[in-house]
Motif scaffolding. Structure first.
Motif, short mmCIF file in Angstrom:
data_model
loop_
_atom_site.label_atom_id
_atom_site.label_comp_id
_atom_site.label_asym_id
_atom_site.label_seq_id
_atom_site.Cartn_x
_atom_site.Cartn_y
_atom_site.Cartn_z
N CYS A 72 0.84 -1.22 0.00
CA CYS A 72 0.00 0.00 0.00
C CYS A 72 0.86 1.26 0.00
N PHE A 73 1.97 1.22 0.75
CA PHE A 73 2.77 2.44 0.93
C PHE A 73 3.27 3.03 -0.39
N PRO A 74 3.95 2.25 -1.23
CA PRO A 74 4.45 2.87 -2.47
C PRO A 74 3.32 3.35 -3.38
N LEU A 75 2.18 2.66 -3.37
CA LEU A 75 1.08 3.07 -4.25
C LEU A 75 0.50 4.40 -3.77
N ALA A 76 0.39 4.58 -2.45
CA ALA A 76 -0.09 5.86 -1.92
C ALA A 76 0.93 6.96 -2.21
N GLU A 77 2.20 6.62 -2.06
CA GLU A 77 3.25 7.63 -2.30
C GLU A 77 3.30 8.04 -3.77
N GLN A 78 2.93 7.11 -4.66
CA GLN A 78 2.99 7.42 -6.10
C GLN A 78 1.74 8.15 -6.61
N GLY A 79 0.82 8.50 -5.69
CA GLY A 79 -0.28 9.38 -6.11
C GLY A 79 -1.65 8.73 -6.22
N ALA A 80 -1.83 7.50 -5.69
CA ALA A 80 -3.18 6.92 -5.69
C ALA A 80 -4.09 7.84 -4.88
N VAL A 81 -5.33 7.99 -5.34
CA VAL A 81 -6.24 8.91 -4.64
C VAL A 81 -6.76 8.26 -3.36
N LYS A 82 -6.81 6.91 -3.38
CA LYS A 82 -7.29 6.18 -2.20
C LYS A 82 -6.67 4.79 -2.19
N VAL A 83 -6.08 4.42 -1.07
CA VAL A 83 -5.56 3.06 -0.91
C VAL A 83 -6.12 2.52 0.40
N VAL A 84 -6.82 1.38 0.31
CA VAL A 84 -7.35 0.75 1.52
C VAL A 84 -6.72 -0.63 1.65
N GLY A 85 -6.11 -0.88 2.80
CA GLY A 85 -5.56 -2.21 3.07
C GLY A 85 -6.46 -2.88 4.09
N ILE A 86 -6.87 -4.12 3.80
CA ILE A 86 -7.69 -4.84 4.78
C ILE A 86 -7.03 -6.18 5.12
N ASP A 87 -7.17 -6.55 6.38
CA ASP A 87 -6.59 -7.82 6.82
C ASP A 87 -7.35 -8.24 8.08
N SER A 100 2.90 3.19 8.73
CA SER A 100 2.37 4.28 7.93
C SER A 100 2.68 5.63 8.59
N SER A 101 2.45 5.71 9.92
CA SER A 101 2.77 6.97 10.63
C SER A 101 4.27 7.22 10.61
N GLN A 102 5.04 6.16 10.87
CA GLN A 102 6.50 6.31 10.92
C GLN A 102 7.06 6.81 9.59
N LYS A 103 6.50 6.32 8.48
CA LYS A 103 7.02 6.67 7.16
C LYS A 103 6.39 7.96 6.61
N GLY A 104 5.37 8.49 7.30
CA GLY A 104 4.70 9.70 6.80
C GLY A 104 3.94 9.44 5.51
N ILE A 105 3.26 8.30 5.46
CA ILE A 105 2.48 7.93 4.26
C ILE A 105 1.26 8.84 4.16
N PRO A 106 0.90 9.30 2.94
CA PRO A 106 -0.24 10.21 2.79
C PRO A 106 -1.54 9.65 3.41
N GLU A 107 -2.42 10.58 3.80
CA GLU A 107 -3.68 10.17 4.46
C GLU A 107 -4.62 9.44 3.54
N SER A 108 -4.32 9.45 2.24
CA SER A 108 -5.15 8.70 1.29
C SER A 108 -5.06 7.19 1.55
N CYS A 109 -4.11 6.79 2.41
CA CYS A 109 -3.90 5.36 2.69
C CYS A 109 -4.46 5.02 4.08
N SER A 110 -5.36 4.03 4.11
CA SER A 110 -5.92 3.65 5.42
C SER A 110 -6.01 2.12 5.52
N PHE A 111 -6.16 1.66 6.75
CA PHE A 111 -6.19 0.22 6.99
C PHE A 111 -7.40 -0.15 7.83
N GLU A 112 -7.93 -1.34 7.57
CA GLU A 112 -9.10 -1.80 8.31
C GLU A 112 -8.95 -3.28 8.65
#
Ligand SMILES: C[S@@+](CC[C@H](N)C(=O)[O-])C[C@H]1O[C@@H](n2cnc3c(N)ncnc32)[C@H](O)[C@@H]1O
Length: 215
Positions: A72-87, A100-112
């Motif tokens: 998820c991280f590189p896809l969010a960093e490369q400009g995806a408008v929304k990335v959702v990771g579920i597990d 995600s917090s440690q790396k400063g990943i954009p807020e467009s990336c979330s996990f559930e």
């Protein structure tokens, strides 16, 4: 949830740090050497997945069985408008959020934390990923069907090959840890995808896995 799914969920909840060390390299030099020799295809599948999700700018991604969010991280960093990771393994999602917090990943990336079968979304995703997920499914068709409902674009998936010398060793190793694992041949994957309405656009053998893109 089936008994098998419970075993998989418990396994990944308990082995999160060990699993993520494949990416972080947080392990002994000898184990890092073994990963480079025996698990080079995990790095290859990462590069191939990112390449399959192009163009990514402005697109949405659902990563099913996202683990610690490493795709998820590189896809969010490369400009995806929304990335959702579920597990469905809680410790995996906790670690994905921490990284995600440690790396400063954009807020467009979330996990559930959820089972894919319970996941609901009002909008369909441009790309849906299932990397290292089918390994743990006795019959992946139900999840493929759900993936099909959730995407309007491409599905990027990997499947462990049945015809490698490492398959029986992995079966025994995970069996000792009480975690089920399954292996595939090309015909079975193509049949499952056809039944669930996917058209295969890329089918590649990469090390001990099959890398598949379907639309
Ligand atoms: C081997 S890990 C792969 C993680 C990540 N995709 C990667 O390649 O780094 C498989 C993940 O799938 C998750 N998983 C398996 N079945 C699931 C389900 N039905 N719903 C959600 N997650 C699931 C497991 O908890 C585990 O974290």
């Amino acid at each position: 949830m089936s008994k098998e799914s419970e075993l998989v969920q418990r396994h990944f909840h308990q082995h999160t740090a060990d699993f993520d060390s494949i990416y972080s390299g947080n392990k002994s030099a000898f184990r890092r050497f073994l990963d480079r020799r025996l698990r080079w295809d995990m790095q290859a599948r990462m590069e191939m997945t990112i390449a399959a999700c192009q163009p990514i700018e402005g697109k949405s991604v659902l990563d099913v069985g996202c683990g610690t969010g490493r795709f998820c991280f590189p896809l969010a960093e490369q400009g995806a408008v929304k990335v959702v990771g579920i597990d469905f393994a809680e410790a995996m999602i906790d670690e994905a959020n921490r990284l995600s917090s440690q790396k400063g990943i954009p807020e467009s990336c979330s996990f559930e934390c959820t089972d894919i079968l319970d996941y609901q979304s009002t909008k369909k995703f441009d790309y849906i990923l299932a990397i290292g997920l089918f390994d743990y499914l006795k019959d992946g068709r139900q999840i493929m069907q759900k993936m099909r409902q959730l995407t309007r674009g491409k599905a990027v998936m990997t499947f462990p090959r049945a015809d490698t010398w490492r398959a029986p060793i992995r079966k025994i190793r995970l069996g000792v840890l009480d975690c089920p694992v399954y292996f595939y041949n090309e015909k079975r994957i193509r049949d499952h995808l056809m039944i669930t309405g996917f058209a295969v656009s890329q089918f590649q053998r990469v090390g001990k896995l099959f890398f598949v893109v379907a639309e």
